[in-house]
Motif scaffolding. Structure first.
Motif, PDB file in Angstrom:
ATOM      1  N   UNK B 218      -4.170  14.339   1.419  1.00 33.82           N
ATOM      2  CA  UNK B 218      -3.235  13.649   2.316  1.00 33.82           C
ATOM      3  C   UNK B 218      -3.529  12.149   2.402  1.00 33.82           C
ATOM      4  N   UNK B 219      -4.766  11.746   2.051  1.00 35.31           N
ATOM      5  CA  UNK B 219      -5.179  10.344   2.206  1.00 35.31           C
ATOM      6  C   UNK B 219      -4.962   9.476   0.961  1.00 35.31           C
ATOM      7  N   UNK B 220      -4.303  10.025  -0.043  1.00 35.20           N
ATOM      8  CA  UNK B 220      -4.129   9.285  -1.309  1.00 35.20           C
ATOM      9  C   UNK B 220      -3.554   7.892  -1.114  1.00 35.20           C
ATOM     10  N   UNK B 221      -2.478   7.792  -0.343  1.00 32.86           N
ATOM     11  CA  UNK B 221      -1.811   6.492  -0.175  1.00 32.86           C
ATOM     12  C   UNK B 221      -2.695   5.560   0.655  1.00 32.86           C
ATOM     13  N   UNK B 222      -3.330   6.141   1.672  1.00 33.53           N
ATOM     14  CA  UNK B 222      -4.224   5.367   2.537  1.00 33.53           C
ATOM     15  C   UNK B 222      -5.403   4.775   1.747  1.00 33.53           C
ATOM     16  N   UNK B 223      -6.010   5.573   0.897  1.00 32.23           N
ATOM     17  CA  UNK B 223      -7.160   5.104   0.098  1.00 32.23           C
ATOM     18  C   UNK B 223      -6.724   3.976  -0.846  1.00 32.23           C
ATOM     19  N   UNK B 224      -5.569   4.138  -1.470  1.00 27.61           N
ATOM     20  CA  UNK B 224      -5.071   3.097  -2.371  1.00 27.61           C
ATOM     21  C   UNK B 224      -4.797   1.801  -1.627  1.00 27.61           C
ATOM     22  N   UNK B 225      -4.304   1.940  -0.411  1.00 29.49           N
ATOM     23  CA  UNK B 225      -4.019   0.763   0.427  1.00 29.49           C
ATOM     24  C   UNK B 225      -5.326   0.073   0.823  1.00 29.49           C
ATOM     25  N   UNK B 226      -6.331   0.902   1.200  1.00 24.47           N
ATOM     26  CA  UNK B 226      -7.636   0.345   1.576  1.00 24.47           C
ATOM     27  C   UNK B 226      -8.293  -0.376   0.401  1.00 24.47           C
TER      28      UNK B 226
END
Ligand SMILES: Cc1ncc(C[n+]2csc(CCOP(=O)(O)OP(=O)(O)O)c2C)c(N)n1
Ligand code: SF4
Ligand code: SF4
Ligand code: SF4
Ligand SMILES: [Mg+2]
Lengths: 99, 309
Positions: B218-226
């Motif tokens: 679920x955190x794929x987009x969040x990690x890429x953003x970080x």
């Protein structure tokens, strides 16, 4: 099968959805959209659609109502995580009453 | 023109029910890349997670022609396609070599460098999941310092990532750009721009991998953003030699600060063995690279389309 007119290509695949089978079976929880919270559904006007933008599976439509193709949705939860309105909840398969 | 979620094409060339893991960012990136390229496109793909996405004979989950090639030959095969199309007089087809970081930074670099030196008229896209993921997660030259892989199992990787976009920029090709699956609109605009340029165009795309980097899908987009917010990944384009930060990185530069690398690292299991010294070293690496980018930043060219007489 595709026919190849150049005569030099011996084997070609044909495009199809569900190449890996019914990938919805991979899910342990299911995204459920609340139409009262979803911005375009509530306003009945196209907007947002961030769930559509980010779905890695192309399993969400960019329309009203916003719908998820549960045949193929793998239950990753990205849509729920990225929805700015908190309109998508992941419900464990065993707790799911609607199907 | 600036794209919006509503202006992107509806047609999907990457079909649902494919073989990628749940939460794979390659799916997000590939969907929007193919939307930008459109149907007059041929891709060549070597062994990688993208081959897995494309599927097993006799079925494929992708709606555009793809030639599967051997691991080191992506750019050579794509250059062959360009020459072949020219020989039979077919115009208006975009040829795209599309490989992972292992297939680009390591085994494919010779063919790619040769094609770039000849300014071959194609697009080459490298998606970077920072290891050999299709074979279970071995270290590549794009694995970051301190990351545990199956071939750096105890201490984590001891070296920094190879700067592949800089290597391509050193070939003085017309267009080099970096992008991230977490910013699909920026990615879409860059691919569309690249499509309409002649000569060798190189795109590097950061694509976080949940099972390889060990974070929840679920955190794929969040990690890429970080990754972008901490400066581990920097979004820019180099057009005919002119360097410019773009999108989220341009906004971060205007704002003046990056988030600490630690915030990115602590969310990923692959950094479980990283030492305090390595974190400090990674931070220094990020900071000095960021300073270099800020110093190279050329002013944004005026957008005449928005001016009125
Ligand atoms: C010459 C050769 N060596 C090794 C392999 C085995 N192999 C297949 S895919 C792969 C990893 C590819 O890594 P990368 O290019 O980073 O793509 P990813 O799988 O991470 O998407 C390897 C080592 C091969 N197919 N051919
Ligand atoms: S992201 Fe949320 S609010 Fe936006 S369209 Fe999807 S469900 Fe609706
Ligand atoms: S859970 Fe994942 S695969 Fe399913 S609809 Fe949401 S983003 Fe798409
Ligand atoms: S291993 Fe990583 S890159 Fe490969 S399909 Fe799975 S999530 Fe995607
Ligand atoms: Mg890789």
């Amino acid at each position: 099968m595709h026919t190849i007119d150049c005569g030099h290509i011996s084997s070609v695949s044909s495009p199809s959805i569900g190449e890996a089978g019914r990938t919805g079976d991979w899910r342990d929880s299911t995204p459920v959209i609340d139409p009262q919270k979803c911005i375009p559904m509530k306003r009945n006007k196209p907007s947002c659609f961030l769930c559509w933008l980010y779905c890695p599976e192309a399993a969400i439509n960019r329309g009203i109502p916003v719908e998820i193709d549960l045949e193929y949705c793998k239950g990753c939860g990205i849509c729920a995580e990225e929805c700015p309105a908190g309109a998508i909840t992941l419900v464990e398969e065993s707790n799911l009453t609607i199907r | 023109m600036t794209e919006s979620v509503l202006s992107l094409p509806d047609k999907e060339y990457m079909l649902p029910g494919n073989r990628t893991c749940a939460g794979c960012s390659l799916g997000i990136a590939y969907r929007h890349i193919l939307k930008a390229l459109g149907e007059s496109t041929i891709v060549t793909v070597p062994a990688s997670c993208l081959t897995v996405l494309h599927g097993m004979y006799p079925i494929t989950s992708v709606n555009i022609p793809c030639m599967n090639v051997t691991f080191p030959s992506t750019a050579a095969a794509a250059a062959g396609l360009v020459a072949g199309l020219k020989a039979i007089g077919k115009k208006g087809i975009t040829v795209v070599g599309f490989a992972g970081d292992g297939g680009t930074h390591d085994i494919g670099i010779q063919a790619l460098s040769g094609a770039a030196e000849r300014n071959t008229d194609f697009i080459y896209i490298c998606y970077d999941n920072e290891a050999y993921m299709n074979t279970g997660g071995q270290r590549s030259s794009s694995t970051p310092l301190g990351a545990t892989t199956t071939t750096t199992p105890v201490l984590g990787k001891a070296q920094h990532q190879k700067d592949m976009p800089a290597i391509m920029a050193a070939h003085r090709v017309p267009y080099v750009a970096t992008a991230s699956s977490s910013y699909p609109l920026d990615l879409y605009e860059k691919v569309k721009k690249a499509r309409d340029i002649m000569g060798t165009r190189f795109l590097y795309i950061s694509t976080p991998c949940p099972p390889g980097w060990l974070f929840p899908p679920k955190d794929t987009v969040k990690i890429g953003r970080l990754a972008v917010e901490t400066g581990m990944v920097v979004l820019y384009e180099i057009e005919n030699g002119g360097f410019r930060l773009t999108g989220a990185s341009e906004r971060l530069a205007a704002k003046g600060s990056l988030r600490p690398v630690r915030e990115y690292i602590e969310l990923q299991g692959r950094f479980r063995h990283i030492t305090k010294d390595q974190i400090e070293e990674l931070q220094r690496w990020v900071d000095s690279r960021w300073e270099e980018y800020l110093a190279r930043q050329t002013p944004r060219p005026p957008d005449y389309s928005t001016l009125q007489n």
